[in-house]
Each structure stands twice: as C-alpha cells, then as structure tokens.
Design a protein around this motif. Structure first.
Motif, mmCIF file in Angstrom:
data_model
loop_
_atom_site.group_PDB
_atom_site.id
_atom_site.type_symbol
_atom_site.label_atom_id
_atom_site.label_comp_id
_atom_site.label_asym_id
_atom_site.label_seq_id
_atom_site.Cartn_x
_atom_site.Cartn_y
_atom_site.Cartn_z
ATOM 1 N N ARG A 43 -54.297 133.001 -15.151
ATOM 2 C CA ARG A 43 -53.115 132.157 -14.930
ATOM 3 C C ARG A 43 -53.385 130.729 -15.399
ATOM 4 N N THR A 99 -49.417 130.209 -8.146
ATOM 5 C CA THR A 99 -48.724 131.337 -8.790
ATOM 6 C C THR A 99 -49.469 132.658 -8.623
ATOM 7 N N TYR A 155 -47.900 136.238 -9.568
ATOM 8 C CA TYR A 155 -46.939 136.090 -10.659
ATOM 9 C C TYR A 155 -47.441 136.835 -11.891
ATOM 10 N N ASP A 214 -43.504 135.697 -15.798
ATOM 11 C CA ASP A 214 -43.089 134.689 -14.811
ATOM 12 C C ASP A 214 -43.618 133.313 -15.193
ATOM 13 N N PRO A 216 -42.068 135.336 -7.518
ATOM 14 C CA PRO A 216 -42.670 136.306 -8.435
ATOM 15 C C PRO A 216 -41.771 137.527 -8.632
#
Length: 617
Positions: free
Chosen positions: A508, A534, A537, A541, A574
């Motif tokens: 991420r 996040t 996610y 996303d 998410p």
C-alpha cells in the motif's frame, strides 16, 4: 468559509466535503442515501456576475445549459435547486461524480500515448463536442484542455468532458463567462478577441490530441506570470506565427497528421469548419486502409490459389464470425509500474524472463518457458494490470480478451472464434494473451448446466496445449478459480496458479507513491499514515483515493495535499467487506491444498515406482 457544512442535507443528498471555491461558486462532494457520490456546484447569487444569469428566468445560465446535456462523453446532469443562506439566495445543480483519471495526469504518468489510444480518446471528445454543437441553440464548451477531460472507470476509460463553467452560445466579441482561469495554450488565436464558436472548440480538441501524442501543448511556451490575460495571449500568438509545428515530423499515420494539420490552422478561415468534417478526415483514410487490409486477407485466405494455412486452421468463409485480435505493442515501464507482488515478479524473472533474455543459455540447457499461469484472488487487486506489465517487461505483444469478445449467436460459433484467436495470436508472437474473468470462458464442465459450453472448453484445451512453443504465453485472471474446469489447470496448459492477495502495508505504501508520482503534489504527504489508514483496501481502492484527491486539486488548480487524501479515505470505505475477505481466504486454502495433492499424487511418466516389500509378509 464554506456555505454548506459536512453532513448537511440538500434534498435527498448529504454534503461530505468542499472540493473547491472561487468568488461566487463552491463545489462539493455529496452522496445519496445509497452512499453514491455526486458533485454539487453552488452559486452564491449575491456575488455572481449578472452576465452569468439569464435575465428573463433569473437562473444561472450554466444550470440551464446543464439540463440540456445527455451524452456519454459529457458529465451528466442529475438535479438542481435553490437554498436560502445568510449570504442570501443560492442556486445549485448536481452532476454525476467521476471515478477515473484526469487526462493531464494520465499523460504525465505515461509521458505520451500511443496513437491508437490517443485517437480513441480524441474521438470521444469530438463526439461530446458534436452533441453540444448540434443542440438548439448550439452550445460551445470554450475550455477544452487536458485538465477538463476525465477518463472514467465507469465507462471503461472513455473520456468525459467536465467543467461546464465556460459553456455558452457562440460569442462574437463579447463573452458571458470568466476567462481568467483558462489555459490559453489550448485556445485558438481568435479567443484573444473574444470570438468563441465551434471552430475554436475544434482547435482546442486538436491541441489536446497533440498533447496526448507528444506530452506537450502545441506551440508550448513559458508564459510571463506578470502579464495579464490579453498580454499573454498576444505573446503566444506572435510565438505561434514565428514557429512551425512540423506535424509530419511526428511520424503519425496520414489520417491523424491530416486531422492535426486541418484542426490547428491558426487562421480562422483556413481551419476545418465542423466536427463532422474533422471526423471525415479520419474515417476516409481508415476506409482506404481497411480496403487494403481486406485485399491482403483475401489473397492470404486462398483466393490466389495458394492459401496460407497453419495447423488446426478452419476456413473463415464457413463460420461467419468476424474476429480481430487487438494487439498492443511495446512501450510502458514494465514491473516498475507495479507496487508489491515481489514474490511473483521474482518467480517470473527466474522462470520466464531469464529464458527469454538468454536464448543461448536456454538452447544449451534445453529450457522451455512455462505455458501460462492463473492469477486468482479478490477483485481489484491488479491481476489484469500485472499481465499487461509482464508483457511490457518481456517486450512481448499483449492482447486482453474478455468473454464477450468470444460470444457468438451461431452454433459452435465461439469454438471457431477461439481457434481464430490463437491463430491470430501466433501471427503476433511472441505475445501474452490475457483472459479476463477466465471462469466465464472455461467453466467446469461437470457443473450443472455447463454442458452447452463443453465444445468451447475442449477447444481451449486443444489450443492451450504447449502453446508456449508457438510463442504464446497465457495469463488467465479470475476471482473464482474453483469454477474453472480442472483440466485447464494442469501442467502444459496453465503451469502455475498464483494467489494475488490484498495489498499489505508495504504494498500500500508503494502504491500511494506510485499513483501519486508525476502529479502536482505538495510536500506534506505522509505515506506511512496513508498506508496504515488503508488496511483492507484493494489496489483499485487506493487508485481511486489518489484519483479523487487529484480531481479535487485539479478543480482548484493546486497541488494534491495530504488533507485531500485523508478526506477521500474518510469518505471511501474499502470495497471488500470482511465476509468477502473470508471467502477468498477459503478459496486460496482450497486451491493450495488441491495444488499440493496434484503434485504428490502425480505418477512419473515412463518409470516404474519401486515400492520396498516387507520380507516378513
């Protein structure tokens, strides 16, 4: 201070956050009861310039014009209304919210676009403008530039024209909109004297095409920030007259060269006069090329008495199923565009790419490349994107095939089209064939109701057998590998099954850096915080979060800030809920168990297995 506050209700919509504002307008992100996002543009009537309001109806002209718009390449009107505030009466209208990339950012990340991709986007822009120009009364956009074109995910990357703030009827010396915020590099010379009409829209569209193909605006020059609008425009017009574009030197096809030449004429009277005329320049050339291609195909199919046939080829004249493989060639940054997936990259470097790059070593050790691989896992984690980047890394051609590409109304028509697909792929080898949602193409033949596709699955099995020897590498992607026919997954067809999981913290972190790269960004971005916020996610996303923040920044003509990203994260949950995540974990466990069972139970071919006997028995 914003007129509307977060969580405030406007009709059936709820305000989430302010996106941008100027002296008399404010633009917000709002959501409906189902949490679907929309844009709301608010006009403060006590501050607005009277020329922007229809004197008869007392309604903002932009709102009236927006109600006339209904075209797939233009942002869509949803609703409008009026509210009372301490500032006085405010009018507003609501449009669809665009999920995708701003064209200026998209080109900046790629450097420039291939002609085929640029022309597709250009045609979409022209179709939107043609709709405006044919309304009664005719409307002109008056501000077509790369920051006002969105490539939306909801329409498969098709362009949509946004920002209706300069929309008007033809202007001949007097404008009814603010010109202080336009990018003059994409505007025709006659705009300097307030002439805006269909021809100036055409100039701007062709300037955007030039930008897509080169990465810069035509006649690009640094503008003097100390000069006013007319002084800058005059300097640009002088620069344009002294410098030629040399369009033929760009090495483009004849039709695109002609479109740019005719659409970017500096003299108003010399420029192409309508969108239809501009499209005819493209289409007339395309028809000629198509005729030449059809002539070559007829010669190769056997009309000359010497048909060229490859193994397993079926004669085209009996099937009635036209099929043309769309192939992308070269370009791109390969694995450098992929965040995470380190293990998969290393596997392909060792098992596939090394062999491709070292043919002498492969010949000495009699090494062959794997036939293909199955990428499976939750949706939106980058499986198809990875396949495209793998092709770029190897230098292979690339083709994406969806189930709809092989559908046919004829009996066994799909089977014939599968044969054609592989035959055409071999002609473009070495090539990566990426089959998206592969479970729809090769469902398990033992499942109830699947007998009607058995012939198509059998054709896939035949064509996939050792297809690497024909220069074809297969990457199949799916969310549900358990629904694919088991025979497809054996060695010699799809040699590897690889799970593509939800991105972890490191992935991420790298995704945010990758997606933000080459965009106008502030120095306050905290990537560590973004990655931590996040968890859960998927890749799409995170791409959405960055695109959404970029859109907010573009509307305000400012840099992407950390607060913009945090606001989007707050508003965007998410895509994958906890129950769905558990489902994919269970699918992965079942697949890995099946793979281990297949390896341990596989009998050696050509050798007897010696089993020691107990002498006491």
């Amino acid at each position: 201070m914003a007129i509307l506050e977060s969580n405030m209700s406007i009709g059936r919509f709820t305000v989430q956050n302010l996106i941008k504002h100027n002296q008399y307008t404010e633009t917000y992100r709002v959501v409906d009861p189902d949490n679907n996002p929309f844009f709301l543009k608010l006009f403060v009537m006590s501050r607005i310039n009277p020329k922007l309001v229809n004197s008869e109806t007392q309604i903002v002209r932009e709102i009236e014009y927006s109600k006339m718009l209904n075209h797939r390449n233009i942002i869509s009107f949803i609703d409008s209304g009026e509210i009372e505030h301490s500032e006085g009466k405010c009018q507003y209208y609501i449009t669809n919210y665009l999920n995708g990339s701003i064209l200026s950012d998209y080109v900046a990340q790629k450097g420039k676009l291939e002609e085929s991709e640029a022309v597709v986007i250009f045609r979409g822009i022209l179709q939107g403008l043609s709709f405006l120009h044919k309304l009664s009364p005719a409307l002109c956009h008056n501000d077509i530039d790369p920051s006002n074109i969105m490539l939306t995910m909801t329409t498969g990357g098709e362009p949509q024209i946004v920002d209706l703030g300069h929309l008007s009827e033809r202007c001949n010396g007097k404008v009814e909109f603010d010109t202080s915020d336009i990018d003059i590099l994409y505007h025709a010379n006659e705009n300097m004297v307030s002439i805006y009409d269909e021809k100036s829209d055409i100039f701007s569209a062709c300037a955007v095409l030039y930008f897509m193909l080169t990465g810069t605006a035509p006649w690009h020059m640094e503008l003097d920030a100390s000069q006013n609008f007319k002084e800058q425009f005059y300097a640009l017009s002088v620069f344009r007259k002294k410098n030629s574009l040399n369009i033929p030197d760009l090495g483009l096809s004849p039709q695109v060269t002609a479109a740019l030449r005719e659409g970017l004429q500096l003299k108003y009277d010399d420029r192409v006069s309508s969108i239809d005329e501009l499209l005819s320049i493209l289409d007339s050339k395309v028809e000629k090329i198509t005729e030449e291609r059809n002539h070559r195909r007829s010669e190769e199919s056997g009309d000359s008495g010497n048909p060229k046939r490859t193994g397993g080829e079926r004669r085209d004249e009996h099937d009635g199923n036209p099929f043309t493989l769309e192939v992308r060639r070269g370009g791109g940054n390969g694995f450098d565009d992929i965040a995470g997936m380190k293990e998969l990259k290393e596997f392909l470097e060792r098992k596939v790419i090394y062999i491709i790059r070292n043919p002498d070593v492969a010949a000495e050790y009699k090494l062959t490349t794997p036939n293909g691989m199955l990428l499976y896992g939750p949706p939106g984690c980058g499986k198809t994107f990875f396949a495209e980047k793998f092709a770029e890394e190897t230098g292979f051609n690339f083709a994406l095939i969806k189930s709809s590409d092989l559908s046919s109304s004829l009996v066994h028509g799909s089977q014939i089209m599968i044969s054609k697909l592989f035959r055409q792929a071999e002609e473009h080898s070495p090539i990566v064939l990426c089959f998206d949602e592969f479970d729809a193409l090769v469902p398990d033949r033992s499942a109830p109701g699947s007998s009607y596709v058995s012939s198509e699955v059998n054709e896939f099995l035949t064509q996939m057998n050792n297809c690497a020897q024909r220069g074809i590498f297969i990457v199949a992607t799916t969310n549900r590998p358990d629904k694919i026919d088991p025979a497809i997954r054996r060695t010699g067809r799809l040699d590897r099954s690889v799970y593509v999981p939800l991105p972890d913290y490191e992935a991420r972190l790298e995704m945010f850096k990758l997606y933000i790269n080459k965009r106008p960004v502030g120095d306050d971005i905290n990537y560590d915080e973004l990655a931590k916020l996040t968890e859960g996610y998927i890749a799409s996303d995170i791409a959405y979060i960055v695109n959404d923040a970029a859109m907010t920044a573009a509307f305000s003509r400012t840099n992407i800030s950390h607060d913009m990203l945090l606001t989007t994260i707050k508003n965007v949950p998410p895509s994958l809920n906890s129950e769905s995540a558990k489902l994919y974990d269970a699918i992965r466990s079942a697949m890995e168990t099946t793979n281990r069972r297949n390896v341990t139970s596989r009998q050696p071919i050509g050798y007897a297995r010696f089993i020691p006997q107990d002498d006491n028995k």
